[in-house]
Design an enzyme around this catalytic site. Structure first.
Site, short mmCIF file in Angstrom:
data_model
loop_
_atom_site.label_atom_id
_atom_site.label_comp_id
_atom_site.label_asym_id
_atom_site.label_seq_id
_atom_site.Cartn_x
_atom_site.Cartn_y
_atom_site.Cartn_z
N ASP A 36 0.69 -1.34 -0.19
CA ASP A 36 0.21 0.03 -0.17
C ASP A 36 1.02 0.93 -0.38
OD1 ASP A 36 -2.28 -1.84 0.75
OD2 ASP A 36 -1.83 -1.69 2.38
N GLU A 210 -13.33 -1.23 -6.79
CA GLU A 210 -12.73 -0.91 -5.71
C GLU A 210 -12.97 -0.95 -4.29
OE1 GLU A 210 -13.93 -5.19 -5.49
OE2 GLU A 210 -13.01 -5.50 -4.43
N GLU A 331 21.51 2.37 6.31
CA GLU A 331 20.13 1.56 6.03
C GLU A 331 19.78 2.47 4.84
OE1 GLU A 331 21.40 3.46 8.65
OE2 GLU A 331 19.25 4.79 9.10
O1 FUB Z 1 -2.99 -3.50 2.68
C1 FUB Z 1 -4.94 -4.00 3.41
C2 FUB Z 1 -5.32 -3.83 1.68
O2 FUB Z 1 -5.03 -4.25 0.76
C3 FUB Z 1 -5.67 -2.27 1.58
O3 FUB Z 1 -6.23 -1.20 2.72
C4 FUB Z 1 -6.08 -2.45 0.43
O4 FUB Z 1 -5.57 -1.11 0.08
C5 FUB Z 1 -5.20 -3.57 -0.51
O5 FUB Z 1 -4.08 -2.97 -0.52
#
Ligand code: FUB
Length: 601
Positions: A36, A210, A331
């Site tokens: 994300d 979505e 790092e």
């Molecule tokens: O990472 C958890 C969930 O999966 C996110 O909130 C969504 O966008 C999907 O990537």
């Protein structure tokens, strides 16, 4: 389990090298699984905020968020985890996809989490004065809650901020200028097929939308880039004439690819280029719940539409080069096989859990035309240490230096080691390869190269002439050569009798400076007794006016060892330069000092 990712990455890369195939730099992070992406451009750097998939997850098991940053899009500095579920006392689980917005000197991080009290998804907001945190809960309660996820903020040109979020619906709300409250109700954006495309084979969700909206404005047009049609997801986008619509579906950006059934986009312009961040399951052990953030560079079509972007293992090209003559964090990594990161007691992060054969690649390191003389690294070891092989081009490329790391008595008991270097010229990929016995060897906090003193504009910077030739004193003081306290060679310079903090060893460099040039300074300093902060300064007098350029930051030195001072500074003046003096001073006090291996180039 983390060791498992690191080990397999290491083995895969060795195989790749043996086969002579070009090296991958995507995904961006190899030390943990990240998901994300939410990039933010601030003060000439890209800050990349991510989620963190726990190793071996069979669900979206996510407990904290991470921050990385880069100025060149290939070498990324790990800033650790400045925010976790624990930041929000009311949250029980699911540190999912967030977004950071900057306003009025503060950074606001909007995230979806489970509200313990209701068991529903809510949006929280944390705030920090720094892009790397730490972040604290701004409200002590959810900003809003309707059971949906994936917040994203647009601050429009008129100052109005909008928070978008949602799965299965798409919502927005107008944020107030304080960024932690809102006016008006939660508003649903109509999910029409004209606005968000037509989903195949589903009647309950007729459009492609979505989750994961990423809304931004470019050349007067509003874009909504989103994850489409689970599962697996692709990335599509819509555009609109205003922040609240009406939206028109424009098609696919990133088709379904890779082994993660979700994808999640972040789009920025940086340094004249456009960049598309996403996630996939490309690391060993990767998949739908063990994802990794990656990036591609792209160019908008002339009519503002976005081209198709495919996942690659090469990623974005490097912007510029990396300067090895200033402190670089261990790092800061283009690619690693085997190491992990952790908070360092000296601040920031260090690399650790290093085993025999592990390595760090730093891409596009610009040594210039003359090989540096030495490499130094800040290291700690609770065991018996090991060696740092300083290599170029690959893990099996030429060794230009080898530093011995001793036992220091603890994993956070730091010391500086240095070793001679030869043959490092031009712009090359640097590989620090770590060797030793079995088990964990040592940790590294930072490193840097020391430029060749003979390439310096100073005379007798290595102090090896048998007089103090070249050197004078700025203000009061007495210079002498010493052979009993030296860093390299057989002589160092001692200064005593300073009567003001600005007094110290100096050289006249009036005829050697070029107006508008950037100079890199390196020098080793040791005090004769106290613990002053030492620094190198340039006093420039042009057209009767004197100005002072800080060549290095003030750095604490002591009498028990040598400390490297280094920095890079642009030097310019207006009119005719009548005098330029390089000198070493202290921030306060008049402590006597030793100097060795001083260069400015
Ligand atoms: O990472 C958890 C969930 O999966 C996110 O909130 C969504 O966008 C999907 O990537």
């Amino acid at each position: 389990m983390r060791r498992k990712i690191a080990f397999i990455v290491s083995v895969l890369c060795l195989v790749t090298l043996v086969q002579g195939v070009a090296r991958a730099d995507n995904p961006i992070v190899q030390t943990i699984y990240t998901a994300d992406p939410a990039p933010l451009v601030h003060n000439g750097r890209v800050y990349l905020y991510t989620g963190h998939d726990e190793d071996g997850s069979t669900y979206f098991t996510m407990r904290d968020w991470r921050v990385y940053s880069s100025a060149d899009m290939v070498n990324w500095t790990d800033h650790g985890s400045p925010m976790s579920l624990a930041t929000f006392s009311w949250a029980s689980s699911d540190a999912w996809a967030g977004h950071v917005a900057y306003r009025n000197g503060k950074f606001y991080w909007y995230v979806p989490v489970n509200n313990r009290a209701t068991g529903r998804k809510a949006i929280g907001v944390a705030v920090s004065n720094s892009p790397t945190g730490p972040f604290t809960d701004a409200l002590g309660r959810p900003l809003l809650e309707n059971g949906e996820i994936d917040p994203n903020v647009l601050i429009d040109d008129d100052g109005q901020a909008y928070l978008y979020w949602g799965n299965p619906n798409l919502w927005y709300v107008r944020l107030n200028a304080d960024m932690i409250s809102y006016s008006g109700g939660l508003t649903q954006i109509p999910l029409t097929t004209a606005g968000f495309g037509t989903r195949s084979g589903s009647t309950s969700r007729p459009t492609l939308y979505e989750e994961g909206p990423w809304v931004f404005k470019r050349n007067g047009l509003y874009y909504n880039v989103f994850a489409a049609e689970c599962c697996s997801e692709f990335i599509g986008y819509s555009t609109a004439p205003g922040p609240t619509g009406p939206w028109t579906y424009r098609g696919t950006i990133m088709p379904r690819q890779g082994s993660s059934f979700t994808n999640h986009a972040g789009v920025i312009d940086f340094n004249g280029g456009s960049y598309f961040f996403y996630h996939n399951g490309a690391l060993p052990g990767g998949g739908g719940f063990t994802r990794s953030v990656a990036v591609e560079k792209f160019t908008y079509n002339s009519n503002g539409t976005i081209p198709t972007i495919n996942m690659t293992t090469t990623g974005a090209p490097q912007i510029g080069t990396l300067n090895p003559y200033v402190r670089q964090e261990a790092e800061t990594i283009a690619w690693t096989g085997g190491v992990e990161t952790e908070p360092a007691s000296e601040g920031g992060m260090n690399i650790g859990f290093i085993e025999n054969g592990d390595y760090v690649k730093v891409k596009g390191v610009n040594f210039g035309g003359m090989s540096p003389t030495s490499f130094s690294a800040r290291v700690a070891s609770a065991t018996s240490g090991g060696r740092i092989e300083v290599r170029l081009d690959s893990t099996s490329g030429p060794v230009v230096g080898t530093c011995i790391v001793p036992a220091t008595g603890g994993w956070q008991t730091w010391t500086t080691v240095s070793c001679p270097v030869s043959g490092a010229t031009g712009t090359r990929d640097l590989y620090l390869r770590f060797t030793g016995g079995s088990g964990y060897l040592f940790n590294m906090n930072y490193w840097q190269f020391v430029p060749l003193a003979s390439a310096s504009i100073l005379t007798n910077g290595d102090m090896e002439a048998d007089t103090t030739t070249g050197w004078g004193v700025f203000g009061a003081g007495t210079l002498a050569l010493t052979t009993s306290v030296v860093r390299t060679g057989s002589r160092a310079l001692a200064v005593t009798g300073r009567t003001s903090s600005w007094n110290g060893p100096s050289q006249n460099v009036t005829s050697k400076l070029i107006n508008g040039r950037t100079y890199t300074t390196g020098l080793w300093v040791r005090s004769q007794s106290g613990t002053p902060s030492a620094k190198a300064t340039l006093a420039l007098t042009a057209n009767g006016t004197t100005s002072y350029v800080s060549l290095t930051p003030a750095t604490a030195v002591n009498s028990s060892g040598w400390t490297l001072l280094s920095g890079t500074a642009a030097v310019s003046w207006t009119g005719t330069l009548s005098s330029a003096t390089f000198y070493v001073e202290t921030a306060a006090g008049t402590d006597s000092l030793y100097l060795d291996d001083v260069s400015i180039q």
